[in-house]
Design a protein around this motif. Structure first.
Motif, PDB file in Angstrom:
ATOM      1  N   GLY A 226      78.962  20.986 -53.103  1.00 29.14           N
ATOM      2  CA  GLY A 226      77.701  22.044 -51.969  1.00 29.14           C
ATOM      3  C   GLY A 226      76.272  22.005 -52.718  1.00 29.14           C
ATOM      4  N   PHE A 227      76.030  21.692 -54.216  1.00 31.03           N
ATOM      5  CA  PHE A 227      74.412  20.818 -54.216  1.00 31.03           C
ATOM      6  C   PHE A 227      74.373  19.952 -53.989  1.00 31.03           C
ATOM      7  CE2 PHE A 227      73.068  18.756 -58.062  1.00 31.03           C
ATOM      8  CZ  PHE A 227      71.377  18.946 -58.034  1.00 31.03           C
ATOM      9  N   PHE A 228      74.384  19.030 -53.714  1.00 33.72           N
ATOM     10  CA  PHE A 228      74.791  17.768 -53.626  1.00 33.72           C
ATOM     11  C   PHE A 228      74.457  18.038 -51.712  1.00 33.72           C
ATOM     12  CE2 PHE A 228      76.351  15.328 -56.568  1.00 33.72           C
ATOM     13  CZ  PHE A 228      75.060  14.745 -57.415  1.00 33.72           C
ATOM     14  N   GLY A 229      74.952  19.071 -50.894  1.00 33.00           N
ATOM     15  CA  GLY A 229      74.813  18.759 -49.616  1.00 33.00           C
ATOM     16  C   GLY A 229      73.069  20.008 -49.333  1.00 33.00           C
ATOM     17  N   LEU A 230      72.961  20.629 -50.508  1.00 32.69           N
ATOM     18  CA  LEU A 230      72.047  21.269 -50.281  1.00 32.69           C
ATOM     19  C   LEU A 230      70.572  20.703 -50.710  1.00 32.69           C
ATOM     20  CD1 LEU A 230      72.657  25.260 -52.326  1.00 32.69           C
ATOM     21  CD2 LEU A 230      72.151  23.959 -49.192  1.00 32.69           C
TER      22      LEU A 230
ATOM     23  N   PHE B 261      67.403  19.365 -48.258  1.00 32.36           N
ATOM     24  CA  PHE B 261      65.691  19.721 -48.245  1.00 32.36           C
ATOM     25  C   PHE B 261      64.962  18.248 -48.142  1.00 32.36           C
ATOM     26  CE2 PHE B 261      63.004  19.750 -51.383  1.00 32.36           C
ATOM     27  CZ  PHE B 261      62.064  21.317 -52.237  1.00 32.36           C
ATOM     28  N   LYS B 262      65.835  17.341 -49.094  1.00 30.93           N
ATOM     29  CA  LYS B 262      65.420  15.771 -49.079  1.00 30.93           C
ATOM     30  C   LYS B 262      65.010  15.848 -47.222  1.00 30.93           C
ATOM     31  CE  LYS B 262      67.731  12.189 -48.938  1.00 30.93           C
ATOM     32  NZ  LYS B 262      68.285  11.550 -49.898  1.00 30.93           N
ATOM     33  N   ILE B 263      65.426  16.090 -45.668  1.00 33.55           N
ATOM     34  CA  ILE B 263      65.742  16.137 -45.393  1.00 33.55           C
ATOM     35  C   ILE B 263      63.754  16.780 -44.461  1.00 33.55           C
ATOM     36  CG2 ILE B 263      65.739  16.342 -42.218  1.00 33.55           C
ATOM     37  CD1 ILE B 263      67.243  13.667 -43.717  1.00 33.55           C
ATOM     38  N   PHE B 264      64.001  17.937 -44.974  1.00 36.55           N
ATOM     39  CA  PHE B 264      62.718  19.011 -44.558  1.00 36.55           C
ATOM     40  C   PHE B 264      62.175  18.551 -45.415  1.00 36.55           C
ATOM     41  CE2 PHE B 264      66.093  21.727 -43.176  1.00 36.55           C
ATOM     42  CZ  PHE B 264      65.817  21.767 -41.799  1.00 36.55           C
TER      43      PHE B 264
ATOM     44  N   ILE C 276      62.467  14.173 -59.703  1.00 36.18           N
ATOM     45  CA  ILE C 276      63.201  15.948 -60.494  1.00 36.18           C
ATOM     46  C   ILE C 276      64.355  15.794 -60.021  1.00 36.18           C
ATOM     47  CG2 ILE C 276      63.129  18.191 -59.599  1.00 36.18           C
ATOM     48  CD1 ILE C 276      60.525  17.163 -61.000  1.00 36.18           C
ATOM     49  N   PHE C 277      65.166  15.097 -59.053  1.00 35.29           N
ATOM     50  CA  PHE C 277      66.665  14.876 -58.545  1.00 35.29           C
ATOM     51  C   PHE C 277      68.114  14.639 -59.401  1.00 35.29           C
ATOM     52  CE2 PHE C 277      69.978  12.403 -56.481  1.00 35.29           C
ATOM     53  CZ  PHE C 277      71.696  13.712 -56.371  1.00 35.29           C
ATOM     54  N   THR C 278      66.292  13.465 -60.874  1.00 34.14           N
ATOM     55  CA  THR C 278      67.541  12.667 -61.520  1.00 34.14           C
ATOM     56  C   THR C 278      67.746  13.703 -62.126  1.00 34.14           C
ATOM     57  OG1 THR C 278      65.565  11.741 -61.777  1.00 34.14           O
ATOM     58  CG2 THR C 278      67.312  10.073 -60.611  1.00 34.14           C
ATOM     59  N   PHE C 279      66.694  13.967 -62.926  1.00 36.87           N
ATOM     60  CA  PHE C 279      67.219  15.366 -63.983  1.00 36.87           C
ATOM     61  C   PHE C 279      68.033  16.020 -64.026  1.00 36.87           C
ATOM     62  CE2 PHE C 279      62.446  13.862 -65.526  1.00 36.87           C
ATOM     63  CZ  PHE C 279      62.851  13.651 -67.146  1.00 36.87           C
TER      64      PHE C 279
END
Length: 223
Positions: A174-178, A182-185, A146-149
């Motif tokens: 900001g996008f990559f930070g979010l 999200f990935k950690i959670f 999903i991330f790559t799309f």
């Protein structure tokens, strides 16, 4: 007349040739088409994302293809912000050719993922959670798919829409930070329980294999 000529020449802009972007992004899409039709045996998108680990097959090839697309798409997006190729890299020439920014970005991000994957594999097996490693990269594949799309969409917007590239960089951060948060959670609370069971191993994984390598990659690319 000279002033008019000078004014005209100051406004001349050489159009960018972004054919290489289309070539790479098309290659990424073909990799995913191959994965869905051959590796995943003509699975549709919903079935692929919702399939369970014990019902899935060919998890490793799917993970490898997704990792390749992740590296390529990220390299396309961030390469334009790399200030310069480090001298020790630029001095490495093969048959008279040297790496440009996109080539340097691909190699740097590939090394980043290779090191992080190797350390993750060693961590899981050293703490006796070796069987969970396969579940981890199976779950990671869904996330990065999903991330790559999203990254591919950003690449198209970046190169083919009239946006302010400097201002966009702040939004990218900001996008990559979010996404990172999200990935950690996502890993912490996923039903597959992909992270080690004990809390201090979870902390070790997040700090050592998520935050630290990312900071090193940032320093390598942008300093």
């Amino acid at each position: 007349m000279p002033l008019l000529l000078q004014s005209f020449t100051d406004q001349l802009r050489i159009p960018e040739n972004n054919d290489w972007v289309i070539f790479i992004l098309t290659g990424c899409l073909f990799l995913y088409i191959f994965m869905m039709n051959v590796v995943e045996r003509e699975a549709n998108l919903l079935d692929f994302l919702l399939q369970k680990f014990y019902d899935a097959s060919n998890n490793f090839p799917s993970w490898m293809i997704t990792s390749m697309v992740t590296v390529l798409s990220l390299a396309v997006l961030v390469s334009q912000y790399i200030p310069t190729v480090p001298k020790f890299v630029a001095d490495l020439q093969v048959a008279g050719f040297q790496l440009n920014k996109i080539g340097f970005a691909v190699i740097a991000i590939s090394i980043f993922y290779l090191i992080r994957t190797t350390l993750g594999f060693l961590l899981y097996h050293s703490i006796g959670d070796g069987k969970k490693w396969a579940i981890f990269y199976f779950t990671s594949t869904k996330f990065h798919f999903i991330f790559t799309f999203l990254v591919l969409i950003l690449c198209v917007m970046h190169y083919y829409f009239p946006i302010d590239k400097k201002e966009a960089f702040i939004y990218y951060l900001g996008f990559f930070g979010l996404v990172f948060i999200f990935k950690i959670f996502f890993y912490l609370f996923h039903k597959n329980k992909v992270l080690p069971q004990k809390w201090y191993y979870k902390f070790l994984y997040i700090c050592t294999l998520q935050i630290a390598p990312l900071m090193l990659l940032w320093k390598l690319l942008f300093f």
